[in-house]
Motif scaffolding. Sequence first.
Motif, PDB file in Angstrom:
ATOM      1  N   THR A  21       0.858  -1.185   0.041  1.00  0.00           N
ATOM      2  CA  THR A  21       0.039  -0.138  -0.001  1.00  0.00           C
ATOM      3  C   THR A  21       0.990   1.382  -0.033  1.00  0.00           C
ATOM      4  O   THR A  21       0.482   2.403  -0.508  1.00  0.00           O
ATOM      5  CB  THR A  21      -0.801   0.081   1.404  1.00  0.00           C
ATOM      6  OG1 THR A  21      -0.198   0.059   2.375  1.00  0.00           O
ATOM      7  CG2 THR A  21      -1.864  -1.196   1.230  1.00  0.00           C
ATOM      8  N   LYS A  22       1.939   1.151   0.338  1.00  0.00           N
ATOM      9  CA  LYS A  22       3.000   2.366   0.573  1.00  0.00           C
ATOM     10  C   LYS A  22       4.349   1.934  -0.108  1.00  0.00           C
ATOM     11  O   LYS A  22       4.954   0.936   0.281  1.00  0.00           O
ATOM     12  CB  LYS A  22       3.233   2.737   1.819  1.00  0.00           C
ATOM     13  CG  LYS A  22       1.837   3.421   2.596  1.00  0.00           C
ATOM     14  CD  LYS A  22       2.318   3.832   4.029  1.00  0.00           C
ATOM     15  CE  LYS A  22       1.124   4.173   4.801  1.00  0.00           C
ATOM     16  NZ  LYS A  22       1.425   4.536   6.375  1.00  0.00           N
ATOM     17  N   VAL A  23       4.883   2.934  -1.031  1.00  0.00           N
ATOM     18  CA  VAL A  23       6.106   2.628  -1.864  1.00  0.00           C
ATOM     19  C   VAL A  23       6.827   3.997  -1.394  1.00  0.00           C
ATOM     20  O   VAL A  23       6.277   5.029  -1.199  1.00  0.00           O
ATOM     21  CB  VAL A  23       5.830   2.413  -3.030  1.00  0.00           C
ATOM     22  CG1 VAL A  23       5.307   0.912  -3.417  1.00  0.00           C
ATOM     23  CG2 VAL A  23       5.332   3.705  -3.884  1.00  0.00           C
ATOM     24  N   VAL A  24       8.053   3.775  -1.646  1.00  0.00           N
ATOM     25  CA  VAL A  24       9.249   4.838  -1.900  1.00  0.00           C
ATOM     26  C   VAL A  24       9.747   4.893  -3.135  1.00  0.00           C
ATOM     27  O   VAL A  24       9.990   3.808  -3.445  1.00  0.00           O
ATOM     28  CB  VAL A  24      10.502   4.640  -0.793  1.00  0.00           C
ATOM     29  CG1 VAL A  24      11.415   5.581  -0.768  1.00  0.00           C
ATOM     30  CG2 VAL A  24       9.792   4.491   0.823  1.00  0.00           C
ATOM     31  N   VAL A  25       9.670   5.833  -3.831  1.00  0.00           N
ATOM     32  CA  VAL A  25      10.128   6.280  -5.242  1.00  0.00           C
ATOM     33  C   VAL A  25      11.663   6.662  -4.881  1.00  0.00           C
ATOM     34  O   VAL A  25      11.584   8.084  -4.558  1.00  0.00           O
ATOM     35  CB  VAL A  25       9.238   7.208  -6.020  1.00  0.00           C
ATOM     36  CG1 VAL A  25       9.887   7.085  -7.343  1.00  0.00           C
ATOM     37  CG2 VAL A  25       7.824   6.623  -6.165  1.00  0.00           C
ATOM     38  N   GLY A  26      12.491   5.923  -4.786  1.00  0.00           N
ATOM     39  CA  GLY A  26      13.911   6.652  -4.858  1.00  0.00           C
ATOM     40  C   GLY A  26      14.486   6.697  -6.302  1.00  0.00           C
ATOM     41  O   GLY A  26      14.512   6.140  -7.337  1.00  0.00           O
ATOM     42  N   LEU A  27      15.063   8.116  -6.203  1.00  0.00           N
ATOM     43  CA  LEU A  27      15.701   8.638  -7.703  1.00  0.00           C
ATOM     44  C   LEU A  27      17.077   9.145  -7.309  1.00  0.00           C
ATOM     45  O   LEU A  27      17.339   9.856  -6.323  1.00  0.00           O
ATOM     46  CB  LEU A  27      14.872   9.946  -7.904  1.00  0.00           C
ATOM     47  CG  LEU A  27      13.388   9.452  -8.458  1.00  0.00           C
ATOM     48  CD1 LEU A  27      12.591  10.492  -7.559  1.00  0.00           C
ATOM     49  CD2 LEU A  27      13.211   9.669  -9.954  1.00  0.00           C
ATOM     50  N   GLY A 123      22.334  15.759 -20.849  1.00  0.00           N
ATOM     51  CA  GLY A 123      23.313  15.151 -21.343  1.00  0.00           C
ATOM     52  C   GLY A 123      24.707  15.095 -20.545  1.00  0.00           C
ATOM     53  O   GLY A 123      25.581  14.295 -20.727  1.00  0.00           O
ATOM     54  N   GLN A 124      24.690  15.870 -19.456  1.00  0.00           N
ATOM     55  CA  GLN A 124      25.716  16.088 -18.562  1.00  0.00           C
ATOM     56  C   GLN A 124      25.420  15.252 -17.276  1.00  0.00           C
ATOM     57  O   GLN A 124      26.242  15.178 -16.332  1.00  0.00           O
ATOM     58  CB  GLN A 124      26.141  17.291 -18.078  1.00  0.00           C
ATOM     59  CG  GLN A 124      26.554  18.124 -19.353  1.00  0.00           C
ATOM     60  CD  GLN A 124      26.154  19.888 -19.212  1.00  0.00           C
ATOM     61  OE1 GLN A 124      25.104  20.261 -18.412  1.00  0.00           O
ATOM     62  NE2 GLN A 124      26.597  20.641 -19.914  1.00  0.00           N
ATOM     63  N   VAL A 125      24.597  14.275 -17.321  1.00  0.00           N
ATOM     64  CA  VAL A 125      23.857  13.688 -16.188  1.00  0.00           C
ATOM     65  C   VAL A 125      24.359  12.255 -16.540  1.00  0.00           C
ATOM     66  O   VAL A 125      24.078  11.910 -17.401  1.00  0.00           O
ATOM     67  CB  VAL A 125      22.635  14.012 -15.724  1.00  0.00           C
ATOM     68  CG1 VAL A 125      22.026  13.082 -14.721  1.00  0.00           C
ATOM     69  CG2 VAL A 125      22.344  15.363 -15.270  1.00  0.00           C
ATOM     70  N   SER A 126      24.775  11.298 -15.637  1.00  0.00           N
ATOM     71  CA  SER A 126      24.910  10.026 -15.804  1.00  0.00           C
ATOM     72  C   SER A 126      24.484   9.086 -14.710  1.00  0.00           C
ATOM     73  O   SER A 126      23.992   9.527 -13.615  1.00  0.00           O
ATOM     74  CB  SER A 126      26.377   9.513 -16.175  1.00  0.00           C
ATOM     75  OG  SER A 126      26.982  10.016 -14.999  1.00  0.00           O
ATOM     76  N   ASN A 127      24.070   7.917 -14.993  1.00  0.00           N
ATOM     77  CA  ASN A 127      23.865   7.034 -13.920  1.00  0.00           C
ATOM     78  C   ASN A 127      22.318   7.407 -13.055  1.00  0.00           C
ATOM     79  O   ASN A 127      22.321   6.889 -12.005  1.00  0.00           O
ATOM     80  CB  ASN A 127      24.815   6.841 -12.759  1.00  0.00           C
ATOM     81  CG  ASN A 127      26.157   6.332 -13.247  1.00  0.00           C
ATOM     82  OD1 ASN A 127      26.268   5.431 -14.506  1.00  0.00           O
ATOM     83  ND2 ASN A 127      27.159   6.939 -12.729  1.00  0.00           N
ATOM     84  N   ALA A 128      21.366   7.947 -14.170  1.00  0.00           N
ATOM     85  CA  ALA A 128      20.303   8.247 -13.340  1.00  0.00           C
ATOM     86  C   ALA A 128      19.251   7.092 -13.131  1.00  0.00           C
ATOM     87  O   ALA A 128      19.501   6.231 -14.212  1.00  0.00           O
ATOM     88  CB  ALA A 128      19.417   9.332 -14.516  1.00  0.00           C
ATOM     89  N   PHE A 129      18.751   7.064 -12.321  1.00  0.00           N
ATOM     90  CA  PHE A 129      17.669   5.772 -12.049  1.00  0.00           C
ATOM     91  C   PHE A 129      16.440   6.193 -11.139  1.00  0.00           C
ATOM     92  O   PHE A 129      16.407   7.230 -10.535  1.00  0.00           O
ATOM     93  CB  PHE A 129      18.503   4.547 -11.498  1.00  0.00           C
ATOM     94  CG  PHE A 129      19.071   5.056  -9.969  1.00  0.00           C
ATOM     95  CD1 PHE A 129      18.132   4.772  -8.846  1.00  0.00           C
ATOM     96  CD2 PHE A 129      20.119   5.622  -9.773  1.00  0.00           C
ATOM     97  CE1 PHE A 129      18.412   4.975  -7.517  1.00  0.00           C
ATOM     98  CE2 PHE A 129      20.502   5.924  -8.290  1.00  0.00           C
ATOM     99  CZ  PHE A 129      19.823   5.693  -7.028  1.00  0.00           C
ATOM    100  N   VAL A 130      15.580   5.330 -11.373  1.00  0.00           N
ATOM    101  CA  VAL A 130      14.360   5.378 -10.310  1.00  0.00           C
ATOM    102  C   VAL A 130      14.244   3.902  -9.795  1.00  0.00           C
ATOM    103  O   VAL A 130      14.453   2.680 -10.543  1.00  0.00           O
ATOM    104  CB  VAL A 130      13.116   5.684 -10.920  1.00  0.00           C
ATOM    105  CG1 VAL A 130      12.874   4.708 -12.028  1.00  0.00           C
ATOM    106  CG2 VAL A 130      12.086   5.918  -9.940  1.00  0.00           C
TER     107      VAL A 130
END
Length: 192
Positions: A21-27, A123-130
């Motif tokens: 019922t509850k989640v954490v969206v980590g970015l 373009g200058q950002v790397s390793n982006a995730f969710v």
Amino acid sequence: MALSLSKGQRIDLTKTNPGLTKVVVGLGWDTNRYSGGQDFDLDASAFLADATGKVQNDSEFIFYNQLKSPNGAVEHTGDNRTGEGDGDDEQILVDFANMPAHIDKIGIAVTIHDADARRQNFGQVSNAFVRILDAQTEKEILRYDLGEDFSIETAVVVCELYKHGSDWKFSAIGSGFSGGLAALCRNYGLQV
């Protein structure tokens, strides 16, 4: 082990994880490939949209200056102005059980603060995730790594959590926008 998704993939969250019922969206993200003399300040936000894909009022746009939705179903845990360190740089908490009935979709986005003035882009950002975690157990359910597909974009819709019947699902979006936060707000029907 968490499920790893690719752009465009969708997955059930609540149906395949009974009791969720509850989640954490980590970015998270890194900006170590570029030094233009100014720090990067990336910001996560959530757009609580109705069935038309539009946010009905400003109070359902959650970001660093408005950390909680009116009933607390969505909460931003705070602005990380540097993105330093490993793990999640910013988190958004989502309580599906308390979600207002008119909310059908939650767009999760990341923007670069003052991107034009600082001459910064994804373009200058790397390793982006969710990643999505069960808020009760802190177990990682899924992860979506965005890859290096961006160039001039200053905002990215990372993913969407959306309602299908009584269940909530996850969609890996990875769609870039030029025009930063203002462009995203217009996309979700908000006046800038």
